[in-house]
Design a protein around this motif. Structure first.
Motif, PDB file in Angstrom:
ATOM      1  N   ASP A  37      95.893  99.177   2.626  1.00 38.84           N
ATOM      2  CA  ASP A  37      95.027  98.077   3.052  1.00 38.84           C
ATOM      3  C   ASP A  37      93.862  98.544   3.918  1.00 38.84           C
ATOM      4  OD1 ASP A  37      96.935  98.778   4.993  1.00 38.84           O
ATOM      5  OD2 ASP A  37      96.641  96.895   6.058  1.00 38.84           O
ATOM      6  N   ILE A  38      93.839  99.818   4.285  1.00 36.07           N
ATOM      7  CA  ILE A  38      92.741 100.329   5.108  1.00 36.07           C
ATOM      8  C   ILE A  38      91.628 100.791   4.168  1.00 36.07           C
ATOM      9  CG2 ILE A  38      92.087 101.961   6.918  1.00 36.07           C
ATOM     10  CD1 ILE A  38      94.905 101.964   7.896  1.00 36.07           C
ATOM     11  N   LEU A  39      90.827  99.846   3.729  1.00 39.57           N
ATOM     12  CA  LEU A  39      89.856 100.103   2.658  1.00 39.57           C
ATOM     13  C   LEU A  39      88.627 100.855   3.136  1.00 39.57           C
ATOM     14  CD1 LEU A  39      90.051  96.623   0.880  1.00 39.57           C
ATOM     15  CD2 LEU A  39      91.326  98.720   0.369  1.00 39.57           C
ATOM     16  N   ASP A  40      88.414 100.936   4.452  1.00 41.28           N
ATOM     17  CA  ASP A  40      87.214 101.620   4.939  1.00 41.28           C
ATOM     18  C   ASP A  40      87.413 103.128   5.050  1.00 41.28           C
ATOM     19  OD1 ASP A  40      89.037 101.385   6.975  1.00 41.28           O
ATOM     20  OD2 ASP A  40      87.569 100.942   8.535  1.00 41.28           O
ATOM     21  N   GLU A  41      88.606 103.628   4.706  1.00 40.45           N
ATOM     22  CA  GLU A  41      88.828 105.071   4.689  1.00 40.45           C
ATOM     23  C   GLU A  41      88.846 105.559   3.247  1.00 40.45           C
ATOM     24  OE1 GLU A  41      91.822 106.934   7.002  1.00 40.45           O
ATOM     25  OE2 GLU A  41      91.688 105.481   8.653  1.00 40.45           O
ATOM     26  N   VAL A  42      88.079 106.605   2.976  1.00 38.17           N
ATOM     27  CA  VAL A  42      88.001 107.184   1.638  1.00 38.17           C
ATOM     28  C   VAL A  42      88.303 108.676   1.753  1.00 38.17           C
ATOM     29  CG1 VAL A  42      86.550 107.593  -0.374  1.00 38.17           C
ATOM     30  CG2 VAL A  42      86.271 105.475   0.952  1.00 38.17           C
ATOM     31  N   GLU A  46     102.152  94.114   4.106  1.00 40.31           N
ATOM     32  CA  GLU A  46     101.768  94.174   2.696  1.00 40.31           C
ATOM     33  C   GLU A  46     100.871  95.394   2.456  1.00 40.31           C
ATOM     34  OE1 GLU A  46     102.804  92.328   0.275  1.00 40.31           O
ATOM     35  OE2 GLU A  46     103.894  90.786   1.413  1.00 40.31           O
ATOM     36  N   GLU A  47     101.100  96.055   1.331  1.00 36.75           N
ATOM     37  CA  GLU A  47     100.375  97.272   0.944  1.00 36.75           C
ATOM     38  C   GLU A  47     100.762  98.482   1.798  1.00 36.75           C
ATOM     39  OE1 GLU A  47      98.470  97.370  -1.719  1.00 36.75           O
ATOM     40  OE2 GLU A  47      98.628  95.226  -2.072  1.00 36.75           O
ATOM     41  N   ARG A  48     101.851  98.346   2.574  1.00 42.97           N
ATOM     42  CA  ARG A  48     102.235  99.470   3.432  1.00 42.97           C
ATOM     43  C   ARG A  48     103.685  99.895   3.265  1.00 42.97           C
ATOM     44  NH1 ARG A  48      99.243  99.470   9.304  1.00 42.97           N
ATOM     45  NH2 ARG A  48      97.140  98.973   8.584  1.00 42.97           N
ATOM     46  N   GLY A  49     104.383  99.361   2.276  1.00 40.81           N
ATOM     47  CA  GLY A  49     105.772  99.763   2.104  1.00 40.81           C
ATOM     48  C   GLY A  49     106.630  98.612   1.633  1.00 40.81           C
ATOM     49  N   PRO A  50     107.942  98.816   1.555  1.00 37.42           N
ATOM     50  CA  PRO A  50     108.855  97.782   1.046  1.00 37.42           C
ATOM     51  C   PRO A  50     108.906  96.570   1.969  1.00 37.42           C
ATOM     52  CG  PRO A  50     110.089  99.653   1.920  1.00 37.42           C
ATOM     53  CD  PRO A  50     108.658 100.064   1.911  1.00 37.42           C
ATOM     54  N   VAL A  51     108.848  95.381   1.376  1.00 37.10           N
ATOM     55  CA  VAL A  51     108.828  94.139   2.143  1.00 37.10           C
ATOM     56  C   VAL A  51     109.950  93.198   1.719  1.00 37.10           C
ATOM     57  CG1 VAL A  51     107.489  92.082   2.732  1.00 37.10           C
ATOM     58  CG2 VAL A  51     106.316  94.299   2.478  1.00 37.10           C
ATOM     59  N   GLU A  78     104.826 104.697   7.801  1.00 36.61           N
ATOM     60  CA  GLU A  78     103.475 104.442   7.285  1.00 36.61           C
ATOM     61  C   GLU A  78     102.982 105.481   6.272  1.00 36.61           C
ATOM     62  OE1 GLU A  78     101.514 101.833  10.847  1.00 36.61           O
ATOM     63  OE2 GLU A  78     101.297 104.014  11.014  1.00 36.61           O
ATOM     64  N   MET A  79     103.805 105.783   5.274  1.00 37.85           N
ATOM     65  CA  MET A  79     103.326 106.680   4.221  1.00 37.85           C
ATOM     66  C   MET A  79     102.163 106.072   3.442  1.00 37.85           C
ATOM     67  SD  MET A  79     106.524 108.650   2.460  1.00 37.85           S
ATOM     68  CE  MET A  79     107.244 107.151   1.802  1.00 37.85           C
ATOM     69  N   ASP A  80     102.215 104.766   3.231  1.00 42.15           N
ATOM     70  CA  ASP A  80     101.161 104.072   2.485  1.00 42.15           C
ATOM     71  C   ASP A  80     100.405 103.137   3.400  1.00 42.15           C
ATOM     72  OD1 ASP A  80     100.928 104.887  -0.187  1.00 42.15           O
ATOM     73  OD2 ASP A  80     102.780 103.872  -0.721  1.00 42.15           O
ATOM     74  N   MET A  81      99.091 103.301   3.446  1.00 40.80           N
ATOM     75  CA  MET A  81      98.227 102.417   4.234  1.00 40.80           C
ATOM     76  C   MET A  81      97.111 101.923   3.312  1.00 40.80           C
ATOM     77  SD  MET A  81      99.394 102.713   7.513  1.00 40.80           S
ATOM     78  CE  MET A  81      98.130 102.736   8.766  1.00 40.80           C
TER      79      MET A  81
END
Length: 538
Positions: free
Chosen positions: A284-289, A365-370, A279-282
């Motif tokens: 899709d978690i738009l509520d965290e800034v 989706e939006e979290r790594g290779p798919v 989980e290097m890329d998350m």
């Protein structure tokens, strides 16, 4: 044959002359430093007096006897055992120490309590596991799990035939162990295990033939680490960089990881160290800034570090990180284990193929290779794989009774024709944050152990299974016709976030259940812990 509980029988075997020889041979093989003092410490903490003394007898005979023998030539299968029970006499033959442990675990499940006496039916059993790697993961990094719960869980694991305990020791909230090199390293909510407590876990696991796999989760899940030392995160001019990831191009990061891995290698005398990498890329978690994502491609430090090597993409730089940490782990005499989701297996990845891959999902989706990624891809590329496919193994939310009883770890979500799926792991995330933790593990472990021992044979989801599971979790003190799950909402496994300890069925007679459980007084620590938990939820 007098004994206090399952663990005491194991201890008697381990302390016998032949048991010490075989246990010692097993320890030398995996590097375990199993000292007698540690065995006594683990035993004394787990077998709490007073415990009812039980007797093994047969219905038509007096007090029985028991014996065990190590016979390496009786089978080519590792952990193979033979168990003969006749006229109250018990004989155990096994190829190795682990086989004896499994035989005694089966013995504990065959016991029948009648009129205050434990009896054994005549039986002849021989078995060995289909899977070499049978694991359960605990998550003390998000909330430290008390030692009494760890002990009870480990004993339940041994009774279910599991042989690996995966400890998730770091996450975004902190570390669940105290570092000698970095005494101010942020600790998990609830604290961290001391060296003495880790030694006790190792001692108990070694007694029960369970290896312990420590994990530090890097480079992501690093909020607490970066807050502790902000210089460890990426730098992008004019951008509010997330503290979710460590900087892949920062030598200070590698120095920290090398030191922590060296500490873990000294503490945990087993084959594997887990390095996380999920989980290097998350994005899709738009509520965290700022977004919890990798800034590696834009980072000035990473550009200076990687550009001379011709490594320009996140994936290329991540694979460098894996190779670098792999070299450290290998130099410590260990083997790397890691999560799969940041590896693009649609093409052969530039990482060492002796890494043990723990497959839990294709990245969202939006979290790594798919595209083109699957468990099958890792098998085809020549990796050994542990099946931790989250819909079938994540106990916090996803596992259900019917699904678990039917699951074949070597056929779902990939069909293994190469023998590279080495086993499976059930994961219980979030530590003791949920009441769910305190009961679901005990219900799930006997079922999960069966799936890894007998992959091709489904468990019937009928009343006989529920009766057998009731006795498996409560011990021989439970009446033969006692169905615990008639008082519950079935077998409560997944949906822990939503269940919040509300496990009792509508209209269940809780006074009757309370009276039954209060009268049981299980001798085994895991059964006693489960009864205490259920009574506490009433």
């Amino acid at each position: 044959m007098q004994y206090k509980c399952f663990l005491e029988v194991l201890y008697a075997v381990a302390e016998s002359e032949e048991g010490k020889i075989r246990r010692g041979a097993s320890d030398r093989k995996n590097g375990a430093r199993m000292h007698r003092r540690r065995r006594f410490a683990a035993y004394n903490r787990c077998v709490q007096a007073p415990l009812a003394t039980l007797s093994f007898t047969a219905s038509d005979s007096g007090e029985g006897t028991w014996s065990f023998a190590f016979l390496p030539d009786i089978s080519s299968g590792a952990e193979y055992y033979e168990l003969d029970i006749a006229g109250g006499c018990v004989q155990v033959r096994a190829v190795d120490y682990a086989g004896v442990i499994h035989a005694i675990a089966v013995l504990s499940r065959l016991l029948i309590m009648r009129d205050g006496v434990c009896m054994l039916p005549d039986a002849r059993i021989s078995d060995c596991p289909d899977s070499a790697f049978r694991s359960f993961m605990l998550d003390p990094a998000r909330n430290l799990i008390p030692m009494d719960e760890v002990r009870a869980t480990v004993i339940a694991m041994a009774r279910a035939g599991l042989n690996k305990l995966h400890l998730h020791l770091s996450d975004g909230k902190g570390f669940a162990f105290l570092s000698e090199a970095y005494p101010d390293l942020p600790v998990a909510p609830g604290g961290a295990y001391t060296r003495e407590e880790l030694d006790e876990i190792i001692s108990l696991c070694s007694l029960l033939s369970i290896d312990v796999i420590p994990e530090i989760d890097v480079p992501a899940h690093s909020y607490a680490t970066v807050e502790w030392k902000p210089s460890l995160k990426c730098r992008v001019t004019g951008v509010d960089v997330s503290s979710w990831n460590l900087c892949l191009g920062n030598e200070e990061v590698y120095a920290l990881i090398d030191t922590l891995l060296s500490e873990l290698a000294r503490i945990f005398p087993y084959e594997y160290i887990h390095i996380g990498t999920d989980e290097m890329d998350m994005r899709d978690i738009l509520d965290e800034v700022p977004l919890p994502r990798s800034h590696c491609e834009e980072c000035e430090t990473c550009r200076t570090f990687f550009s001379p090597m011709g490594l320009d993409t996140l994936r290329e730089r991540f694979y460098y990180f894996v190779r670098r940490v792999h070299a450290t782990v290998t130099s410590l005499g260990k083997r790397v284990m890691m999560w799969n989701d940041d590896i693009d297996i649609s093409k052969d990845p530039d990482i060492p193929h002796d890494i043990l891959i723990e497959f839990w999902r294709v990245a969202a989706e939006e979290r790594g290779p798919v595209e083109g990624c699957s468990m099958q891809g890792f098998l085809d590329a020549g990796f050994d794989v542990i099946n931790a496919d989250f819909p079938n193994t994540y106990l916090d939310e996803y596992v259900t009774f019917d699904k678990l009883c039917a699951w074949n770890p070597k056929r779902e979500p990939a069909i293994d024709v190469s023998g590279r799926i080495k086993g499976g792991e059930m994961c219980l995330w979030e530590g003791s944050n949920y009441p769910h933790f305190l009961y679901a593990a005990y219900f799930a472990l006997p079922l999960f152990g069966d799936r890894l021992w007998n992959c091709d044979t489904q468990i019937p989801t009928d009343s006989m299974t529920l009766l057998a599971l009731s006795r498996a979790v409560l011990g021989p003190e439970a009446p033969e016709d006692f169905d615990l799950f008639a008082y519950l909402r079935g077998v409560p496994l997944g949906n822990g976030r939503f269940m919040e300890g509300k496990i009792f069925g509508d209209g269940a007679n809780l006074e009757t259940l309370k009276r039954c459980l209060t009268d049981l007084a299980p001798a085994n620590p895991d059964g006693e812990h489960l009864v205490r938990t259920i009574l506490g939820l009433m």
